[in-house]
Design a protein around this motif. Structure first.
Motif, PDB file in Angstrom:
ATOM      1  N   ALA A 118      -4.296  11.443  -5.763  1.00  0.00           N
ATOM      2  CA  ALA A 118      -5.047  11.163  -4.532  1.00  0.00           C
ATOM      3  C   ALA A 118      -4.190  10.418  -3.507  1.00  0.00           C
ATOM      4  O   ALA A 118      -4.592   9.398  -2.960  1.00  0.00           O
ATOM      5  N   ILE A 119      -3.025  10.944  -3.243  1.00  0.00           N
ATOM      6  CA  ILE A 119      -2.096  10.287  -2.321  1.00  0.00           C
ATOM      7  C   ILE A 119      -2.682  10.229  -0.910  1.00  0.00           C
ATOM      8  O   ILE A 119      -2.594   9.204  -0.233  1.00  0.00           O
ATOM      9  N   ARG A 120      -3.306  11.298  -0.471  1.00  0.00           N
ATOM     10  CA  ARG A 120      -3.922  11.289   0.867  1.00  0.00           C
ATOM     11  C   ARG A 120      -5.078  10.300   0.948  1.00  0.00           C
ATOM     12  O   ARG A 120      -5.274   9.630   1.954  1.00  0.00           O
ATOM     13  N   ALA A 121      -5.847  10.186  -0.116  1.00  0.00           N
ATOM     14  CA  ALA A 121      -6.953   9.221  -0.134  1.00  0.00           C
ATOM     15  C   ALA A 121      -6.408   7.793  -0.098  1.00  0.00           C
ATOM     16  O   ALA A 121      -6.980   6.923   0.563  1.00  0.00           O
ATOM     17  N   ALA A 122      -5.291   7.555  -0.780  1.00  0.00           N
ATOM     18  CA  ALA A 122      -4.662   6.232  -0.741  1.00  0.00           C
ATOM     19  C   ALA A 122      -4.173   5.931   0.675  1.00  0.00           C
ATOM     20  O   ALA A 122      -4.356   4.819   1.188  1.00  0.00           O
ATOM     21  N   ALA A 123      -3.573   6.913   1.320  1.00  0.00           N
ATOM     22  CA  ALA A 123      -3.123   6.733   2.703  1.00  0.00           C
ATOM     23  C   ALA A 123      -4.311   6.476   3.624  1.00  0.00           C
ATOM     24  O   ALA A 123      -4.236   5.637   4.536  1.00  0.00           O
ATOM     25  N   ALA A 124      -5.426   7.166   3.381  1.00  0.00           N
ATOM     26  CA  ALA A 124      -6.628   6.952   4.194  1.00  0.00           C
ATOM     27  C   ALA A 124      -7.174   5.544   3.996  1.00  0.00           C
ATOM     28  O   ALA A 124      -7.671   4.929   4.942  1.00  0.00           O
ATOM     29  N   ALA A 125      -7.077   5.016   2.792  1.00  0.00           N
ATOM     30  CA  ALA A 125      -7.529   3.647   2.541  1.00  0.00           C
ATOM     31  C   ALA A 125      -6.705   2.661   3.368  1.00  0.00           C
ATOM     32  O   ALA A 125      -7.249   1.706   3.927  1.00  0.00           O
ATOM     33  N   CYS A 126      -5.421   2.908   3.468  1.00  0.00           N
ATOM     34  CA  CYS A 126      -4.573   2.053   4.318  1.00  0.00           C
ATOM     35  C   CYS A 126      -4.978   2.190   5.777  1.00  0.00           C
ATOM     36  O   CYS A 126      -5.129   1.191   6.490  1.00  0.00           O
ATOM     37  N   ALA A 127      -5.179   3.410   6.214  1.00  0.00           N
ATOM     38  CA  ALA A 127      -5.505   3.662   7.625  1.00  0.00           C
ATOM     39  C   ALA A 127      -6.862   3.066   8.009  1.00  0.00           C
ATOM     40  O   ALA A 127      -7.036   2.618   9.136  1.00  0.00           O
ATOM     41  N   ARG A 128      -7.805   3.036   7.078  1.00  0.00           N
ATOM     42  CA  ARG A 128      -9.152   2.531   7.382  1.00  0.00           C
ATOM     43  C   ARG A 128      -9.338   1.057   7.050  1.00  0.00           C
ATOM     44  O   ARG A 128     -10.411   0.504   7.256  1.00  0.00           O
ATOM     45  N   ASN A 129      -8.305   0.417   6.555  1.00  0.00           N
ATOM     46  CA  ASN A 129      -8.371  -0.999   6.215  1.00  0.00           C
ATOM     47  C   ASN A 129      -8.530  -1.826   7.485  1.00  0.00           C
ATOM     48  O   ASN A 129      -7.677  -1.805   8.361  1.00  0.00           O
ATOM     49  N   ALA A 130      -9.611  -2.560   7.571  1.00  0.00           N
ATOM     50  CA  ALA A 130      -9.868  -3.387   8.759  1.00  0.00           C
ATOM     51  C   ALA A 130      -9.314  -4.797   8.619  1.00  0.00           C
ATOM     52  O   ALA A 130      -9.197  -5.512   9.604  1.00  0.00           O
ATOM     53  N   ALA A 131      -8.968  -5.206   7.400  1.00  0.00           N
ATOM     54  CA  ALA A 131      -8.581  -6.597   7.156  1.00  0.00           C
ATOM     55  C   ALA A 131      -7.079  -6.733   6.919  1.00  0.00           C
ATOM     56  O   ALA A 131      -6.637  -7.232   5.881  1.00  0.00           O
ATOM     57  N   ALA A 132      -6.292  -6.303   7.896  1.00  0.00           N
ATOM     58  CA  ALA A 132      -4.836  -6.384   7.782  1.00  0.00           C
ATOM     59  C   ALA A 132      -4.418  -7.800   7.413  1.00  0.00           C
ATOM     60  O   ALA A 132      -5.100  -8.772   7.747  1.00  0.00           O
ATOM     61  N   LEU A 133      -3.326  -7.916   6.743  1.00  0.00           N
ATOM     62  CA  LEU A 133      -2.727  -9.113   6.180  1.00  0.00           C
ATOM     63  C   LEU A 133      -3.459  -9.514   4.908  1.00  0.00           C
ATOM     64  O   LEU A 133      -2.838  -9.653   3.865  1.00  0.00           O
TER      65      LEU A 133
END
Length: 170
Positions: A118-133
Motif C-alpha cells: 500500500a505504498i500509494r496509501a502510505a503516501a496519501a497518509a503523508c499528504a493528508r496529515n494535518a499535524a505536521a511536525l
C-alpha cells in the motif's frame, strides 16, 4: 460550541502555526502564519471558531524543546485527527513512531504500517496529515532517497531533517 486555540511561533524553518482543541490536543500544525487556512485541513468534526493565543502551554514548550535539541519533546504531545478510513488513522499513529534521524522511504513506511503493498496509501497518509511536525511526515522520503514532496515546501522539510541530524551528531 468549543473553540480552537491557535498560536504562531517563529522557528528557523519559518512561522509554525498550531491549532489545538481546548484539551491541548493538536488538530493541525503547519509552517504558515495563516491559522484560518490551516483550519481547512482539520476534519469537519474537529473544526471550531479560532481564538488566537500567544502560547499553547505544554504544546508550545514541547516545540521550543524540540527546536533546542530535545527531538523527543514533541512525541508526547497529543494529536487528534479524524479520517473516514481505518488505514489512514493507523498510518498516522505509525508515523509518530518513525524516529528522528532515521527517515524511511514510502515503501518502508507502508511496511511499518503493516501494508507493504500500500505504498500509494502510505503516501496519501503523508499528504493528508494535518499535524505536521507532531506527525512527522517530513521523515518519509522517496524510494530513491530524494525528498519527495512536503505541503510546507522542500526547504522546510530539508531544514527539519538537517536539524534532526545535527542534534543527533550525524
Amino acid at each position: 460550541m468549543t473553540e480552537t486555540h491557535a498560536s504562531t511561533m517563529r522557528t528557523p524553518a519559518g512561522p509554525l502555526t498550531i491549532l489545538a482543541g481546548p484539551d491541548g490536543a493538536v488538530h493541525a500544525a503547519g509552517f504558515t502564519p495563516d491559522a484560518e487556512a490551516l483550519l481547512g485541513l482539520v476534519h469537519p468534526r474537529l473544526r471550531a471558531p479560532v481564538r488566537t493565543r500567544a502560547d499553547l502551554g505544554p504544546v508550545t514548550a514541547a516545540v521550543r524543546s524540540y527546536l533546542d535539541g530535545d527531538l523527543a519533546a514533541i512525541d508526547g504531545v497529543p494529536v487528534e485527527q479524524h479520517t473516514d478510513g481505518a488505514f489512514m488513522a493507523h498510518a498516522w499513529r505509525t508515523l509518530r513512531q518513525v524516529k528522528p534521524g532515521e527517515p524511511v522511504t514510502y515503501t518502508g513506511y507502508a511496511e511499518l504500517a503493516g501494508r507493504p503493498r500500500a505504498i500509494r496509501a502510505a503516501a496519501a497518509a503523508c499528504a493528508r496529515n494535518a499535524a505536521a511536525l507532531f506527525v512527522p511526515c517530513h521523515r518519509v522520503l522517496r524510494t530513491d532517497g530524494g525528498l519527495g514532496g512536503y505541503r510546507w515546501g522542500l526547504p522546510v522539510k530539508t531544514w527539519l531533517l538537517e536539524h534532526e541530524r545535527r542534534q543527533l551528531g550525524e
